[in-house]
Design a protein around this motif. Structure first.
Motif, PDB file in Angstrom:
ATOM      1  N   ASP A 123      12.548  26.715  38.703  1.00  0.00           N
ATOM      2  CA  ASP A 123      13.708  25.840  39.913  1.00  0.00           C
ATOM      3  C   ASP A 123      14.667  26.823  40.528  1.00  0.00           C
ATOM      4  OD1 ASP A 123      13.147  23.502  38.655  1.00  0.00           O
ATOM      5  OD2 ASP A 123      14.838  23.188  37.526  1.00  0.00           O
ATOM      6  N   VAL A 124      15.283  27.671  39.918  1.00  0.00           N
ATOM      7  CA  VAL A 124      15.898  28.917  40.960  1.00  0.00           C
ATOM      8  C   VAL A 124      14.484  29.093  41.150  1.00  0.00           C
ATOM      9  CG1 VAL A 124      16.501  31.023  40.941  1.00  0.00           C
ATOM     10  CG2 VAL A 124      17.506  29.065  39.294  1.00  0.00           C
ATOM     11  N   LYS A 125      13.250  29.989  40.900  1.00  0.00           N
ATOM     12  CA  LYS A 125      12.905  30.066  41.938  1.00  0.00           C
ATOM     13  C   LYS A 125      12.604  29.571  43.476  1.00  0.00           C
ATOM     14  CE  LYS A 125       7.256  30.905  42.329  1.00  0.00           C
ATOM     15  NZ  LYS A 125       6.667  30.213  41.761  1.00  0.00           N
ATOM     16  N   SER A 126      12.079  27.867  42.994  1.00  0.00           N
ATOM     17  CA  SER A 126      11.441  27.107  43.676  1.00  0.00           C
ATOM     18  C   SER A 126      12.895  27.270  45.408  1.00  0.00           C
ATOM     19  CB  SER A 126      11.492  25.845  43.521  1.00  0.00           C
ATOM     20  OG  SER A 126      10.876  26.055  42.580  1.00  0.00           O
ATOM     21  N   PHE A 127      14.203  27.153  44.307  1.00  0.00           N
ATOM     22  CA  PHE A 127      15.773  27.335  45.928  1.00  0.00           C
ATOM     23  C   PHE A 127      15.510  28.052  46.024  1.00  0.00           C
ATOM     24  CE2 PHE A 127      19.505  29.392  45.353  1.00  0.00           C
ATOM     25  CZ  PHE A 127      20.106  29.229  46.382  1.00  0.00           C
ATOM     26  N   LEU A 128      14.480  29.695  46.000  1.00  0.00           N
ATOM     27  CA  LEU A 128      14.790  31.141  46.611  1.00  0.00           C
ATOM     28  C   LEU A 128      13.739  30.581  47.317  1.00  0.00           C
ATOM     29  CD1 LEU A 128      15.597  33.181  43.634  1.00  0.00           C
ATOM     30  CD2 LEU A 128      17.491  32.779  45.455  1.00  0.00           C
TER      31      LEU A 128
ATOM     32  N   LEU B 171      13.806  36.065  43.900  1.00  0.00           N
ATOM     33  CA  LEU B 171      13.063  35.118  44.182  1.00  0.00           C
ATOM     34  C   LEU B 171      11.393  36.821  43.535  1.00  0.00           C
ATOM     35  CD1 LEU B 171      10.970  33.223  44.982  1.00  0.00           C
ATOM     36  CD2 LEU B 171      11.060  34.314  47.121  1.00  0.00           C
ATOM     37  N   ASP B 172      11.989  38.113  44.122  1.00  0.00           N
ATOM     38  CA  ASP B 172      11.095  38.970  43.779  1.00  0.00           C
ATOM     39  C   ASP B 172      11.384  39.011  41.516  1.00  0.00           C
ATOM     40  OD1 ASP B 172       9.901  38.921  45.858  1.00  0.00           O
ATOM     41  OD2 ASP B 172      11.208  41.488  46.056  1.00  0.00           O
ATOM     42  N   SER B 173      12.425  38.865  41.421  1.00  0.00           N
ATOM     43  CA  SER B 173      12.729  38.723  39.628  1.00  0.00           C
ATOM     44  C   SER B 173      11.997  37.659  39.180  1.00  0.00           C
ATOM     45  CB  SER B 173      13.380  39.120  39.904  1.00  0.00           C
ATOM     46  OG  SER B 173      14.344  40.209  40.097  1.00  0.00           O
ATOM     47  N   CYS B 174      12.361  36.181  39.376  1.00  0.00           N
ATOM     48  CA  CYS B 174      11.942  35.717  39.259  1.00  0.00           C
ATOM     49  C   CYS B 174      10.385  35.336  39.045  1.00  0.00           C
ATOM     50  CB  CYS B 174      12.147  33.843  39.849  1.00  0.00           C
ATOM     51  SG  CYS B 174      13.914  33.830  40.101  1.00  0.00           S
ATOM     52  N   GLN B 175       9.369  35.501  40.537  1.00  0.00           N
ATOM     53  CA  GLN B 175       8.701  35.946  40.008  1.00  0.00           C
ATOM     54  C   GLN B 175       7.686  36.852  39.103  1.00  0.00           C
ATOM     55  OE1 GLN B 175       7.635  37.013  44.343  1.00  0.00           O
ATOM     56  NE2 GLN B 175       7.543  34.381  44.784  1.00  0.00           N
TER      57      GLN B 175
ATOM     58  N   TYR C  65      21.376  35.586  35.281  1.00  0.00           N
ATOM     59  CA  TYR C  65      23.091  35.726  35.655  1.00  0.00           C
ATOM     60  C   TYR C  65      23.197  36.609  36.901  1.00  0.00           C
ATOM     61  CZ  TYR C  65      27.646  38.427  34.858  1.00  0.00           C
ATOM     62  OH  TYR C  65      28.685  38.892  34.750  1.00  0.00           O
ATOM     63  N   ARG C  66      22.153  37.410  37.327  1.00  0.00           N
ATOM     64  CA  ARG C  66      22.349  38.563  38.457  1.00  0.00           C
ATOM     65  C   ARG C  66      22.161  37.464  39.551  1.00  0.00           C
ATOM     66  NH1 ARG C  66      17.793  41.963  39.445  1.00  0.00           N
ATOM     67  NH2 ARG C  66      16.900  40.882  41.174  1.00  0.00           N
ATOM     68  N   ILE C  67      21.250  36.689  39.456  1.00  0.00           N
ATOM     69  CA  ILE C  67      21.187  35.565  40.819  1.00  0.00           C
ATOM     70  C   ILE C  67      22.556  34.947  41.374  1.00  0.00           C
ATOM     71  CG2 ILE C  67      19.740  33.436  41.698  1.00  0.00           C
ATOM     72  CD1 ILE C  67      17.269  34.958  40.690  1.00  0.00           C
ATOM     73  N   TYR C  68      23.229  34.723  39.976  1.00  0.00           N
ATOM     74  CA  TYR C  68      24.253  33.991  40.623  1.00  0.00           C
ATOM     75  C   TYR C  68      25.881  35.026  41.354  1.00  0.00           C
ATOM     76  CZ  TYR C  68      28.825  31.268  38.661  1.00  0.00           C
ATOM     77  OH  TYR C  68      29.413  30.725  39.077  1.00  0.00           O
ATOM     78  N   HIS C  69      25.633  35.612  40.403  1.00  0.00           N
ATOM     79  CA  HIS C  69      26.325  36.700  41.417  1.00  0.00           C
ATOM     80  C   HIS C  69      25.943  36.954  41.888  1.00  0.00           C
ATOM     81  CE1 HIS C  69      29.741  36.810  38.219  1.00  0.00           C
ATOM     82  NE2 HIS C  69      28.714  36.918  37.336  1.00  0.00           N
ATOM     83  N   GLN C  70      24.964  37.319  42.832  1.00  0.00           N
ATOM     84  CA  GLN C  70      24.316  38.104  43.973  1.00  0.00           C
ATOM     85  C   GLN C  70      24.443  37.090  44.862  1.00  0.00           C
ATOM     86  OE1 GLN C  70      21.044  40.924  42.741  1.00  0.00           O
ATOM     87  NE2 GLN C  70      22.891  42.572  43.258  1.00  0.00           N
ATOM     88  N   CYS C  71      23.394  35.548  44.737  1.00  0.00           N
ATOM     89  CA  CYS C  71      23.264  35.561  45.449  1.00  0.00           C
ATOM     90  C   CYS C  71      24.202  33.751  45.909  1.00  0.00           C
ATOM     91  CB  CYS C  71      21.588  34.286  45.162  1.00  0.00           C
ATOM     92  SG  CYS C  71      20.534  36.178  45.008  1.00  0.00           S
ATOM     93  N   ILE C  72      24.674  33.512  44.909  1.00  0.00           N
ATOM     94  CA  ILE C  72      25.406  32.237  44.313  1.00  0.00           C
ATOM     95  C   ILE C  72      27.045  32.696  45.348  1.00  0.00           C
ATOM     96  CG2 ILE C  72      25.995  29.815  43.504  1.00  0.00           C
ATOM     97  CD1 ILE C  72      23.164  30.673  44.083  1.00  0.00           C
TER      98      ILE C  72
END
Length: 162
Positions: free
Chosen positions: A12-17, A65-69, A87-94
């Motif tokens: 889901d996060v990958k699609s969102f990103l 996105l790269d990390s998710c892939q 966790y990192r996506i939450y802090h950096q992106c969101i």
């Protein structure tokens, strides 16, 4: 959390990103400082900081996105690594979307109760900028709600490991 749930969240996060990166790239590839000034003549210094903050947010989203892939391609799926990435996506992106370190815009939490967009700009911005945020805000809000678990879970694990 089970592997299946974390795997599903990662997808889901990958699609969102992917959607977010496309939206940010499209806007930034078509927008210049002079085009923003033409759209609304005030605040070129503010627009420089705004564009810089959007580029930074784009980079964070691309890295996430790269990390998710990479994590999703791993066989077997490594739940611990996936949780760390989420966790990192939450802090950096969101968090950067709702409260950027540059303080160019901010989240008006009261707006959530009124059904309006919660992102407020420190100065008046062109409609093209407002449109980008309007298109992405609900997706960012949804993912934030899904990933808030990792914020509290990660802190709990860090405290317990001491």
């Amino acid at each position: 959390m089970g592997n299946t749930l974390v795997h599903t969240q990662m997808e889901d996060v990958k699609s969102f990103l992917e959607k977010s990166v496309t939206e940010f790239e499209t806007f930034l590839n078509q927008t210049t400082l002079s085009s923003l000034v033409q759209e609304k003549t005030s605040g070129s210094d503010y627009y420089k900081i705004l564009l810089s903050s959007l580029r930074k947010l784009l980079v964070y989203c691309e890295e996430g996105l790269d990390s998710c892939q990479v994590i999703l391609k791993n066989d077997p799926f490594v739940k611990g690594a996936a949780e760390k990435i989420l966790y990192r996506i939450y802090h950096q992106c969101i968090e950067e979307f709702f409260s950027p370190s540059s303080d160019v815009w901010y989240e008006d939490s009261r707006s959530a109760y009124t059904g309006r967009n919660s992102i407020k700009f420190r100065q008046d911005v062109p409609d093209s900028v407002k449109a980008v945020f309007k298109n992405l805000e609900s997706s960012f809000q949804q993912i934030r709600e899904e990933l808030e678990y990792y914020e509290t879970d990660y802190r709990t694990k860090m405290i317990q490991s001491k």
